[in-house]
Write an enzyme that holds these catalytic residues in place. Structure first.
Site, PDB file in Angstrom:
ATOM      1  N   ASN A   7     -96.438 -11.567-100.397  1.00 38.22           N
ATOM      2  CA  ASN A   7     -96.271 -10.116-100.428  1.00 38.22           C
ATOM      3  C   ASN A   7     -95.669  -9.783-101.795  1.00 38.22           C
ATOM      4  O   ASN A   7     -94.470  -9.930-102.003  1.00 38.22           O
ATOM      5  CB  ASN A   7     -95.339  -9.684 -99.289  1.00 38.22           C
ATOM      6  CG  ASN A   7     -95.186  -8.181 -99.222  1.00 38.22           C
ATOM      7  OD1 ASN A   7     -95.664  -7.454-100.106  1.00 38.22           O
ATOM      8  ND2 ASN A   7     -94.526  -7.704 -98.175  1.00 38.22           N
ATOM      9  N   ARG A  91    -100.668  -9.588 -98.715  1.00 36.35           N
ATOM     10  CA  ARG A  91    -100.538  -8.265 -98.123  1.00 36.35           C
ATOM     11  C   ARG A  91    -100.919  -7.241 -99.194  1.00 36.35           C
ATOM     12  O   ARG A  91    -100.407  -7.291-100.307  1.00 36.35           O
ATOM     13  CB  ARG A  91     -99.093  -8.029 -97.689  1.00 36.35           C
ATOM     14  CG  ARG A  91     -98.901  -6.631 -97.207  1.00 36.35           C
ATOM     15  CD  ARG A  91     -97.464  -6.230 -97.196  1.00 36.35           C
ATOM     16  NE  ARG A  91     -97.345  -4.887 -96.684  1.00 36.35           N
ATOM     17  CZ  ARG A  91     -96.400  -4.034 -97.052  1.00 36.35           C
ATOM     18  NH1 ARG A  91     -95.491  -4.418 -97.919  1.00 36.35           N
ATOM     19  NH2 ARG A  91     -96.359  -2.835 -96.553  1.00 36.35           N
ATOM     20  N   HIS A 180     -98.634   0.362 -91.956  1.00 30.22           N
ATOM     21  CA  HIS A 180     -98.108  -0.581 -90.951  1.00 30.22           C
ATOM     22  C   HIS A 180     -99.227  -1.094 -90.032  1.00 30.22           C
ATOM     23  O   HIS A 180     -98.963  -1.529 -88.917  1.00 30.22           O
ATOM     24  CB  HIS A 180     -97.038   0.074 -90.039  1.00 30.22           C
ATOM     25  CG  HIS A 180     -95.778   0.469 -90.730  1.00 30.22           C
ATOM     26  ND1 HIS A 180     -95.097   1.613 -90.381  1.00 30.22           N
ATOM     27  CD2 HIS A 180     -95.068  -0.127 -91.700  1.00 30.22           C
ATOM     28  CE1 HIS A 180     -94.019   1.713 -91.138  1.00 30.22           C
ATOM     29  NE2 HIS A 180     -93.974   0.672 -91.955  1.00 30.22           N
ATOM     30  N   GLY A 210     -88.709   0.792 -88.470  1.00 30.91           N
ATOM     31  CA  GLY A 210     -87.827   0.015 -89.343  1.00 30.91           C
ATOM     32  C   GLY A 210     -87.244   0.977 -90.358  1.00 30.91           C
ATOM     33  O   GLY A 210     -86.976   2.131 -90.010  1.00 30.91           O
ATOM     34  N   ARG A 241     -86.743   8.663 -95.841  1.00 31.01           N
ATOM     35  CA  ARG A 241     -87.895   9.561 -96.004  1.00 31.01           C
ATOM     36  C   ARG A 241     -87.833  10.692 -94.993  1.00 31.01           C
ATOM     37  O   ARG A 241     -87.434  10.481 -93.837  1.00 31.01           O
ATOM     38  CB  ARG A 241     -89.205   8.794 -95.801  1.00 31.01           C
ATOM     39  CG  ARG A 241     -89.530   7.886 -96.947  1.00 31.01           C
ATOM     40  CD  ARG A 241     -90.750   7.029 -96.671  1.00 31.01           C
ATOM     41  NE  ARG A 241     -90.417   5.617 -96.742  1.00 31.01           N
ATOM     42  CZ  ARG A 241     -91.203   4.635 -96.335  1.00 31.01           C
ATOM     43  NH1 ARG A 241     -92.380   4.899 -95.806  1.00 31.01           N
ATOM     44  NH2 ARG A 241     -90.814   3.381 -96.441  1.00 31.01           N
ATOM     45  N   MET A 284     -79.731   2.135 -89.586  1.00 29.08           N
ATOM     46  CA  MET A 284     -79.478   2.570 -88.209  1.00 29.08           C
ATOM     47  C   MET A 284     -78.180   1.995 -87.635  1.00 29.08           C
ATOM     48  O   MET A 284     -77.478   2.654 -86.875  1.00 29.08           O
ATOM     49  CB  MET A 284     -80.682   2.187 -87.338  1.00 29.08           C
ATOM     50  CG  MET A 284     -80.561   2.550 -85.897  1.00 29.08           C
ATOM     51  SD  MET A 284     -80.228   4.315 -85.653  1.00 29.08           S
ATOM     52  CE  MET A 284     -81.856   4.951 -85.358  1.00 29.08           C
ATOM     53  N   ARG A 285     -77.842   0.754 -88.014  1.00 33.55           N
ATOM     54  CA  ARG A 285     -76.614   0.154 -87.473  1.00 33.55           C
ATOM     55  C   ARG A 285     -75.392   0.958 -87.893  1.00 33.55           C
ATOM     56  O   ARG A 285     -74.521   1.252 -87.073  1.00 33.55           O
ATOM     57  CB  ARG A 285     -76.453  -1.294 -87.972  1.00 33.55           C
ATOM     58  CG  ARG A 285     -77.276  -2.277 -87.199  1.00 33.55           C
ATOM     59  CD  ARG A 285     -77.356  -3.580 -87.902  1.00 33.55           C
ATOM     60  NE  ARG A 285     -78.086  -3.424 -89.169  1.00 33.55           N
ATOM     61  CZ  ARG A 285     -78.673  -4.409 -89.821  1.00 33.55           C
ATOM     62  NH1 ARG A 285     -78.580  -5.627 -89.376  1.00 33.55           N
ATOM     63  NH2 ARG A 285     -79.328  -4.201 -90.943  1.00 33.55           N
ATOM     64  N   GLY A 333     -86.740  -0.690 -83.744  1.00 37.05           N
ATOM     65  CA  GLY A 333     -87.443  -0.762 -82.459  1.00 37.05           C
ATOM     66  C   GLY A 333     -87.118  -2.027 -81.674  1.00 37.05           C
ATOM     67  O   GLY A 333     -86.992  -2.008 -80.449  1.00 37.05           O
ATOM     68  N   GLU A 334     -86.943  -3.149 -82.390  1.00 35.78           N
ATOM     69  CA  GLU A 334     -86.657  -4.411 -81.692  1.00 35.78           C
ATOM     70  C   GLU A 334     -85.183  -4.555 -81.340  1.00 35.78           C
ATOM     71  O   GLU A 334     -84.837  -5.255 -80.386  1.00 35.78           O
ATOM     72  CB  GLU A 334     -87.050  -5.599 -82.594  1.00 35.78           C
ATOM     73  CG  GLU A 334     -88.537  -5.763 -82.751  1.00 35.78           C
ATOM     74  CD  GLU A 334     -88.905  -6.770 -83.843  1.00 35.78           C
ATOM     75  OE1 GLU A 334     -88.172  -7.750 -84.038  1.00 35.78           O
ATOM     76  OE2 GLU A 334     -89.928  -6.549 -84.517  1.00 35.78           O
ATOM     77  N   ASN A 335     -84.313  -3.895 -82.126  1.00 39.43           N
ATOM     78  CA  ASN A 335     -82.881  -4.183 -81.973  1.00 39.43           C
ATOM     79  C   ASN A 335     -82.020  -3.056 -81.431  1.00 39.43           C
ATOM     80  O   ASN A 335     -80.923  -3.314 -80.938  1.00 39.43           O
ATOM     81  CB  ASN A 335     -82.301  -4.610 -83.318  1.00 39.43           C
ATOM     82  CG  ASN A 335     -82.903  -5.908 -83.804  1.00 39.43           C
ATOM     83  OD1 ASN A 335     -82.791  -6.924 -83.143  1.00 39.43           O
ATOM     84  ND2 ASN A 335     -83.580  -5.862 -84.930  1.00 39.43           N
ATOM     85  N   GLU A 385     -95.958  -9.689 -89.267  1.00 35.30           N
ATOM     86  CA  GLU A 385     -97.085  -9.352 -90.137  1.00 35.30           C
ATOM     87  C   GLU A 385     -97.566 -10.579 -90.916  1.00 35.30           C
ATOM     88  O   GLU A 385     -98.755 -10.749 -91.138  1.00 35.30           O
ATOM     89  CB  GLU A 385     -96.678  -8.222 -91.080  1.00 35.30           C
ATOM     90  CG  GLU A 385     -96.496  -6.916 -90.320  1.00 35.30           C
ATOM     91  CD  GLU A 385     -95.646  -5.882 -91.046  1.00 35.30           C
ATOM     92  OE1 GLU A 385     -96.227  -5.001 -91.664  1.00 35.30           O
ATOM     93  OE2 GLU A 385     -94.401  -5.973 -90.980  1.00 35.30           O
TER      94      GLU A 385
END
Ligand code: ADP
Length: 406
Positions: A7, A91, A180, A210, A241, A284-285, A333-335, A385
């Site tokens: 990437n 990627r 994505h 994310g 954003r 987010m945390r 989303g996962e955490n 990914e």
């Protein structure tokens, strides 16, 4: 077969080396600050300690050379010789309308990627440097490109066209592309496998949340609509954003604040979203922590963020005339237990019933977080990914070896 996944960014290059027997990661790492005098290489072999070195790496050719040196290094390496790497997968962010699936790199493919520089000026030129650097260091090794946009090429015109003069689409290809795609494709497949149902039979919304975030409506096993647009700025509120806003705000702000195009672009991409509303962080945390400590701006940022995810899920349920699977993936989303709970509680009328205990569990595996009685199945599916890039690359190289049957 061993496949190297790359990437390449303008000043960084991330890599993972896969052994496709068992799909195991042999090593991963990154080169940062390419083009500067103190570039950093971090190399993480699967069964050995991480190594970090600082040196001058002025271009991508040298960066790939450092990576291949590390992979074959007597002490820190994971392969005996470079020839063990039989394919490289890259990627690529923008495939425009030219690519609806991954392809092997040819001179025509490189030309098409170059034509898309205008649409992805920060990304596609860097990916091309990555491809050229592999050609220079590993001549003759087949390369494949996997596009973030490709999965969304199935969207109908009614989803991808903007209601603006059509000449702009014809002249400049202004339309929704979506991003994505590799992640939405991977997690939707995984979700169908988890549920033991064909993907084509499910009406699904996948939420990749994310730093960047997008929702995709998946109908008949294909992307039907997605929240990011011509660029990754549209759609959900994100870390930095803005996501959706009244387009008239742009000229208005430029006029009132005397901003240039670059300045307004930077404001919307780098200084908006959760960072702007919380005044604390794009992470987010940190926002959740401040909210739990009673910070009102952090709470407002969290609420606005959740509200916009709910609106997209609702819109896509309406667009598909139904919903039976909802998937969360990527860092937030996962955490984030709190985000999933807030989103799901607010749209219970769709037939979503969250199981609080299942939602609070942590796991690296795909799992269900709705109750057994919930009409809509809610899943958390960790995205990967790089694995999808490795799989596509492997498949394309194997196919090319097999002579076409008459
Ligand atoms: P990117 O879009 O850069 O790939 P990621 O998918 O890694 O980003 O997501 C980064 C986001 O995930 C950050 O906002 C971070 O705060 C969030 N995140 C990571 N771990 C947690 C956690 N345990 N709880 C809440 N948010 C988390």
């Amino acid at each position: 077969m061993k496949v190297l996944v790359i990437n390449a960014g303008s000043s960084s290059l991330k890599y993972q080396l896969y052994d496709m027997r068992g799909e195991t990661v042999l090593a991963s790492g990154r080169v940062e600050r390419i083009g500067m005098d103190s570039s950093i290489v971090t190399h993480e072999p699967a069964d050995k300690p991480e190594v970090r070195s600082v040196s001058e790496i002025l271009d991508h050719v040298t960066a790939v050379k450092r990576v291949t040196d590390m992979l074959t290094d007597a002490e820190h390496g994971v392969i005996a010789q470079l020839s063990e790497i039989q394919a490289v997968g890259h990627r690529v962010v923008h495939g425009g309308e030219a690519f609806s699936s991954s392809v092997l790199v040819t001179s025509e493919v490189k030309l098409e990627i170059r034509k898309l520089f205008d649409l992805a000026p920060l990304h596609n030129p860097a990916h091309m440097m990555g491809i050229a650097a592999v050609e220079a260091n590993m001549p003759g090794v087949p390369q494949a490109v996997v596009f973030d946009t490709a999965f969304h090429q199935t969207m109908p015109q009614s989803s991808y066209l903007y209601p603006i003069p059509k000449v702009l689409y014809r002249r400049h290809q202004i339309r929704r592309y979506g991003f994505h795609g590799t992640s939405h494709s991977y997690v939707s497949d995984q979700a169908a496998v988890y549920l033991g149902k064909p993907l084509e039979s499910l009406k699904m919304v996948t939420c990749h949340i994310g730093n960047g975030a997008s929702c995709t409506a998946i109908l008949d096993g294909k992307s039907f609509d997605t929240s990011m647009g011509m660029t990754p700025l549209e759609g959900l509120m994100m870390g930095t954003r803005s996501g959706d806003l009244d387009p008239a705000i742009v000229p208005f702000v430029m006029n009132k604040e005397e901003l240039t195009l670059n300045e307004v672009n930077s404001m919307l991409n780098k200084h908006s979203g959760m960072l702007a509303i919380s005044g604390i962080s794009s992470d987010m945390r940190e926002v959740t922590e401040a909210m739990n400590d009673g910070d009102a701006s952090a709470k407002l940022a969290f609420d606005m963020y959740v509200y916009r995810v709910k609106k997209y899920i609702g819109a896509y349920a309406a667009a598909m005339n139904g919903l039976d699977t909802l998937v969360f993936t990527a860092g937030v989303g996962e955490n984030s237990v709190a985000l999933r709970q807030a989103v799901c509680e607010g749209i219970s009328f769709l037939g979503i019933e969250l199981d609080a205990e299942r939602n609070a569990l942590r796991s690296k595996e795909a799992r269900e977080i709705s109750t057994d009685a919930s009409r809509v199945k809610v899943l958390v599916v960790p995205t990967n990914e790089e694995l999808l890039i490795a799989r596509d690359t492997y498949k394309l190289v194997e196919q090319a070896k097999t002579p076409a049957t008459p």
